[in-house]
Design a protein around this motif. Structure first.
Motif, PDB file in Angstrom:
ATOM      1  N   MET A   6      -9.849  14.269   0.094  1.00 40.87           N
ATOM      2  CA  MET A   6      -9.485  13.012   0.711  1.00 40.87           C
ATOM      3  C   MET A   6      -8.065  13.149   1.234  1.00 40.87           C
ATOM      4  O   MET A   6      -7.162  13.472   0.476  1.00 40.87           O
ATOM      5  CB  MET A   6      -9.590  11.891  -0.333  1.00 40.87           C
ATOM      6  CG  MET A   6      -9.011  10.584   0.084  1.00 40.87           C
ATOM      7  SD  MET A   6      -9.946   9.924   1.444  1.00 40.87           S
ATOM      8  CE  MET A   6      -9.115   8.424   1.774  1.00 40.87           C
ATOM      9  N   VAL A   7      -7.868  12.904   2.510  1.00 42.27           N
ATOM     10  CA  VAL A   7      -6.536  12.874   3.099  1.00 42.27           C
ATOM     11  C   VAL A   7      -6.262  11.435   3.501  1.00 42.27           C
ATOM     12  O   VAL A   7      -7.090  10.797   4.158  1.00 42.27           O
ATOM     13  CB  VAL A   7      -6.440  13.782   4.344  1.00 42.27           C
ATOM     14  CG1 VAL A   7      -5.064  13.664   4.979  1.00 42.27           C
ATOM     15  CG2 VAL A   7      -6.741  15.230   3.980  1.00 42.27           C
ATOM     16  N   GLY A   8      -5.123  10.923   3.095  1.00 39.44           N
ATOM     17  CA  GLY A   8      -4.792   9.554   3.454  1.00 39.44           C
ATOM     18  C   GLY A   8      -3.307   9.293   3.416  1.00 39.44           C
ATOM     19  O   GLY A   8      -2.548  10.045   2.810  1.00 39.44           O
ATOM     20  N   ASP A   9      -2.910   8.190   4.057  1.00 37.99           N
ATOM     21  CA  ASP A   9      -1.494   7.837   4.109  1.00 37.99           C
ATOM     22  C   ASP A   9      -1.117   6.693   3.179  1.00 37.99           C
ATOM     23  O   ASP A   9       0.046   6.350   3.059  1.00 37.99           O
ATOM     24  CB  ASP A   9      -1.075   7.513   5.541  1.00 37.99           C
ATOM     25  CG  ASP A   9      -1.770   6.282   6.099  1.00 37.99           C
ATOM     26  OD1 ASP A   9      -2.741   5.807   5.491  1.00 37.99           O
ATOM     27  OD2 ASP A   9      -1.332   5.802   7.165  1.00 37.99           O
ATOM     28  N   ASN A  10      -2.090   6.111   2.504  1.00 38.12           N
ATOM     29  CA  ASN A  10      -1.809   5.025   1.583  1.00 38.12           C
ATOM     30  C   ASN A  10      -2.114   5.494   0.159  1.00 38.12           C
ATOM     31  O   ASN A  10      -3.283   5.683  -0.190  1.00 38.12           O
ATOM     32  CB  ASN A  10      -2.659   3.802   1.933  1.00 38.12           C
ATOM     33  CG  ASN A  10      -2.300   2.605   1.092  1.00 38.12           C
ATOM     34  OD1 ASN A  10      -2.233   2.678  -0.130  1.00 38.12           O
ATOM     35  ND2 ASN A  10      -2.072   1.483   1.741  1.00 38.12           N
ATOM     36  N   PRO A  11      -1.074   5.670  -0.652  1.00 38.21           N
ATOM     37  CA  PRO A  11      -1.327   6.202  -1.983  1.00 38.21           C
ATOM     38  C   PRO A  11      -2.153   5.265  -2.868  1.00 38.21           C
ATOM     39  O   PRO A  11      -2.914   5.727  -3.713  1.00 38.21           O
ATOM     40  CB  PRO A  11       0.071   6.425  -2.563  1.00 38.21           C
ATOM     41  CG  PRO A  11       0.973   5.561  -1.770  1.00 38.21           C
ATOM     42  CD  PRO A  11       0.349   5.441  -0.410  1.00 38.21           C
ATOM     43  N   HIS A  12      -2.027   3.972  -2.634  1.00 38.80           N
ATOM     44  CA  HIS A  12      -2.731   3.020  -3.494  1.00 38.80           C
ATOM     45  C   HIS A  12      -4.224   2.946  -3.190  1.00 38.80           C
ATOM     46  O   HIS A  12      -5.041   2.886  -4.106  1.00 38.80           O
ATOM     47  CB  HIS A  12      -2.086   1.639  -3.396  1.00 38.80           C
ATOM     48  CG  HIS A  12      -0.673   1.630  -3.878  1.00 38.80           C
ATOM     49  ND1 HIS A  12      -0.334   1.624  -5.207  1.00 38.80           N
ATOM     50  CD2 HIS A  12       0.498   1.676  -3.196  1.00 38.80           C
ATOM     51  CE1 HIS A  12       0.974   1.661  -5.340  1.00 38.80           C
ATOM     52  NE2 HIS A  12       1.509   1.693  -4.124  1.00 38.80           N
ATOM     53  N   SER A  13      -4.593   2.964  -1.930  1.00 36.77           N
ATOM     54  CA  SER A  13      -6.023   2.873  -1.613  1.00 36.77           C
ATOM     55  C   SER A  13      -6.629   4.253  -1.382  1.00 36.77           C
ATOM     56  O   SER A  13      -7.676   4.576  -1.952  1.00 36.77           O
ATOM     57  CB  SER A  13      -6.267   1.973  -0.400  1.00 36.77           C
ATOM     58  OG  SER A  13      -5.610   2.484   0.751  1.00 36.77           O
ATOM     59  N   ASP A  14      -5.995   5.086  -0.566  1.00 33.85           N
ATOM     60  CA  ASP A  14      -6.573   6.386  -0.218  1.00 33.85           C
ATOM     61  C   ASP A  14      -6.505   7.384  -1.374  1.00 33.85           C
ATOM     62  O   ASP A  14      -7.514   7.963  -1.764  1.00 33.85           O
ATOM     63  CB  ASP A  14      -5.857   6.988   0.995  1.00 33.85           C
ATOM     64  CG  ASP A  14      -5.934   6.108   2.228  1.00 33.85           C
ATOM     65  OD1 ASP A  14      -6.927   5.363   2.366  1.00 33.85           O
ATOM     66  OD2 ASP A  14      -4.998   6.169   3.036  1.00 33.85           O
ATOM     67  N   ILE A  15      -5.314   7.596  -1.898  1.00 33.88           N
ATOM     68  CA  ILE A  15      -5.140   8.635  -2.916  1.00 33.88           C
ATOM     69  C   ILE A  15      -5.714   8.186  -4.255  1.00 33.88           C
ATOM     70  O   ILE A  15      -6.480   8.922  -4.885  1.00 33.88           O
ATOM     71  CB  ILE A  15      -3.663   9.043  -3.044  1.00 33.88           C
ATOM     72  CG1 ILE A  15      -3.116   9.510  -1.689  1.00 33.88           C
ATOM     73  CG2 ILE A  15      -3.484  10.111  -4.126  1.00 33.88           C
ATOM     74  CD1 ILE A  15      -3.934  10.602  -1.005  1.00 33.88           C
ATOM     75  N   LEU A  16      -5.382   6.996  -4.699  1.00 33.78           N
ATOM     76  CA  LEU A  16      -5.931   6.514  -5.964  1.00 33.78           C
ATOM     77  C   LEU A  16      -7.448   6.391  -5.883  1.00 33.78           C
ATOM     78  O   LEU A  16      -8.155   6.736  -6.833  1.00 33.78           O
ATOM     79  CB  LEU A  16      -5.295   5.178  -6.346  1.00 33.78           C
ATOM     80  CG  LEU A  16      -5.620   4.654  -7.742  1.00 33.78           C
ATOM     81  CD1 LEU A  16      -5.269   5.673  -8.814  1.00 33.78           C
ATOM     82  CD2 LEU A  16      -4.895   3.342  -7.998  1.00 33.78           C
ATOM     83  N   GLY A  17      -7.955   5.949  -4.738  1.00 33.06           N
ATOM     84  CA  GLY A  17      -9.411   5.868  -4.566  1.00 33.06           C
ATOM     85  C   GLY A  17     -10.062   7.235  -4.663  1.00 33.06           C
ATOM     86  O   GLY A  17     -11.096   7.403  -5.303  1.00 33.06           O
TER      87      GLY A  17
END
Length: 57
Positions: free
Chosen positions: A1-12
């Motif tokens: 998973m690559v994302g720019d929002n740690p709360h939704s992208d990374i934690l998800g």
């Protein structure tokens, strides 16, 4: 998973059990309790990391 929002992208991604890469171009501190597997600061760095992760062709 690559994302720019740690709360939704990374934690998800972490909660789903997949490897994560935080796209963090502004160099923000990692939020408490969220530890991405990898972190990049540019799209060029992301591309290099993905190519290296794919291994030799």
């Amino acid at each position: 998973m690559v994302g720019d929002n740690p709360h939704s992208d990374i934690l998800g991604g972490l909660n789903a059990g997949v490897h994560t890469c935080w796209f963090n171009p502004h160099g923000h501190n990692t939020p408490e309790g969220i530890t991405p597997h990898h972190q990049v600061r540019s799209l060029t760095e992301l591309q290099a990391w993905l190519l290296a992760a794919a291994g030799p062709k």
